[in-house]
Design a protein around this motif. Structure first.
Motif, PDB file in Angstrom:
ATOM      1  N   LEU A 246       0.819  -1.203   0.000  1.00 28.92           N
ATOM      2  CA  LEU A 246       0.000   0.000   0.000  1.00 28.92           C
ATOM      3  C   LEU A 246       0.856   1.257   0.000  1.00 28.92           C
ATOM      4  CD1 LEU A 246      -2.727  -1.047   2.588  1.00 28.92           C
ATOM      5  CD2 LEU A 246      -2.843  -1.149   0.100  1.00 28.92           C
ATOM      6  N   ALA A 247       1.854   1.281   0.873  1.00 26.28           N
ATOM      7  CA  ALA A 247       2.743   2.442   0.939  1.00 26.28           C
ATOM      8  C   ALA A 247       3.540   2.580  -0.356  1.00 26.28           C
ATOM      9  CB  ALA A 247       3.686   2.317   2.134  1.00 26.28           C
ATOM     10  N   ALA A 248       3.971   1.450  -0.910  1.00 26.37           N
ATOM     11  CA  ALA A 248       4.718   1.487  -2.168  1.00 26.37           C
ATOM     12  C   ALA A 248       3.839   2.018  -3.297  1.00 26.37           C
ATOM     13  CB  ALA A 248       5.234   0.094  -2.514  1.00 26.37           C
ATOM     14  N   THR A 249       2.576   1.622  -3.307  1.00 26.21           N
ATOM     15  CA  THR A 249       1.641   2.119  -4.325  1.00 26.21           C
ATOM     16  C   THR A 249       1.496   3.624  -4.236  1.00 26.21           C
ATOM     17  OG1 THR A 249       0.376   0.051  -4.389  1.00 26.21           O
ATOM     18  CG2 THR A 249      -0.754   2.047  -5.120  1.00 26.21           C
ATOM     19  N   ALA A 250       1.272   4.127  -3.024  1.00 25.22           N
ATOM     20  CA  ALA A 250       1.106   5.569  -2.835  1.00 25.22           C
ATOM     21  C   ALA A 250       2.349   6.333  -3.281  1.00 25.22           C
ATOM     22  CB  ALA A 250       0.791   5.868  -1.372  1.00 25.22           C
ATOM     23  N   GLU A 251       3.523   5.793  -2.955  1.00 27.72           N
ATOM     24  CA  GLU A 251       4.759   6.471  -3.337  1.00 27.72           C
ATOM     25  C   GLU A 251       4.978   6.431  -4.850  1.00 27.72           C
ATOM     26  OE1 GLU A 251       9.531   6.424  -2.233  1.00 27.72           O
ATOM     27  OE2 GLU A 251       8.039   5.673  -0.814  1.00 27.72           O
ATOM     28  N   LEU A 252       4.696   5.277  -5.455  1.00 28.30           N
ATOM     29  CA  LEU A 252       4.903   5.143  -6.898  1.00 28.30           C
ATOM     30  C   LEU A 252       3.966   6.047  -7.695  1.00 28.30           C
ATOM     31  CD1 LEU A 252       5.506   1.306  -7.213  1.00 28.30           C
ATOM     32  CD2 LEU A 252       7.140   3.139  -7.712  1.00 28.30           C
ATOM     33  N   ARG A 253       2.777   6.295  -7.192  1.00 30.76           N
ATOM     34  CA  ARG A 253       1.861   7.190  -7.887  1.00 30.76           C
ATOM     35  C   ARG A 253       2.444   8.595  -7.979  1.00 30.76           C
ATOM     36  NH1 ARG A 253       0.697   3.904  -9.817  1.00 30.76           N
ATOM     37  NH2 ARG A 253       1.066   5.331 -11.513  1.00 30.76           N
ATOM     38  N   LYS A 254       3.295   8.941  -7.007  1.00 28.71           N
ATOM     39  CA  LYS A 254       3.912  10.265  -7.001  1.00 28.71           C
ATOM     40  C   LYS A 254       5.171  10.317  -7.863  1.00 28.71           C
ATOM     41  CE  LYS A 254       2.356  11.169  -2.251  1.00 28.71           C
ATOM     42  NZ  LYS A 254       2.807  11.349  -0.847  1.00 28.71           N
ATOM     43  N   VAL A 255       6.013   9.271  -7.760  1.00 30.74           N
ATOM     44  CA  VAL A 255       7.328   9.336  -8.409  1.00 30.74           C
ATOM     45  C   VAL A 255       7.386   8.625  -9.752  1.00 30.74           C
ATOM     46  CG1 VAL A 255       8.484   9.560  -6.183  1.00 30.74           C
ATOM     47  CG2 VAL A 255       8.203   7.284  -7.180  1.00 30.74           C
TER      48      VAL A 255
END
Length: 220
Positions: A63-72
């Protein structure tokens, strides 16, 4: 060729997923990761079209990786791999920008179909995952269907047709072929549907299509 990254802390799971997706000649696994932080780093290095992320991983969960990847790395589409009993994780990820949800124990063909669908700009939910999420939203089945139908009341017949195909996981190009429209028109329909329904992404729209019984194989 669809370029894919696999992220799971279990090597045997990664090997199994790799074997399944690479049985399709149009899919290539370009990188693997054993935790969420490594997944983010390798997405930035390899820029895959699709990242398959396990929910439960060390250092940084799916979940955290998804949120971060959506940004970067917003161009990389994300499919969450899950198991039964993780309904709360799935619903939380809906708002984080994942494009698909698949069960690890599901039909291998769903994995290949899901990768193709999200790579083409669609959304993909395995039927079992869709039922899990819908069941979690509270209220009885009839109440959920009635609420969903009320939300769709302002959509035109054509918009409902498009929403049903979004729920089935089709890309804009596939929807255009099915409804004999140009792809740009379908894109406009999808944008209008999301705006009218107050939704952030196609996955949320797909869930509503399931709730309303618009998707083949669900109650209408």
């Amino acid at each position: 060729m669809i370029r894919v990254l696999l992220a799971d802390d279990e090597a045997m799971i990664r090997a199994g997923v790799r074997a399944i997706v690479q049985s399709d000649p149009e899919i290539e696994v370009v990188a693997e990761a054993a935790d969420g932080r490594e997944a983010v780093e390798r997405v930035l290095s390899h820029r895959p079209d699709v990242a398959l992320l396990d929910i439960r991983m060390p250092r940084l969960d799916g979940l955290a990786a998804t949120a971060e990847l959506r940004k970067v790395a917003p161009d990389t589409k994300i499919i969450i791999l899950t198991t039964f009993g993780e309904d709360s994780y799935i619903s939380q990820a809906l708002g984080d920008g994942a494009s698909g949800f698949l069960l690890k124990a599901g039909d291998p063909r769903e994995l290949i179909s899901g990768v193709h669908a999200v790579a083409d700009g669609g959304a993909y939910l395995s039927p079992q995952v869709a039922r899990q999420v819908i069941a979690q939203f509270g209220g009885g089945r009839a109440a959920k269907q009635a609420a969903a139908a009320e939300r769709l009341a302002d959509l035109t017949e054509r918009e409902r047709d498009v929403l049903a195909l979004v729920g089935a996981g089709l890309s804009n190009a596939d929807i255009a072929d099915r409804l004999f429209l140009v792809e740009g028109t379908v894109k406009s329909y999808v944008s209008t549907i999301l705006s009218r329904l107050g939704m952030k992404n196609r996955v949320q729209a797909a869930i509503l299509a399931y709730e309303a019984g618009l998707v083949e194989g669900t109650d209408s």
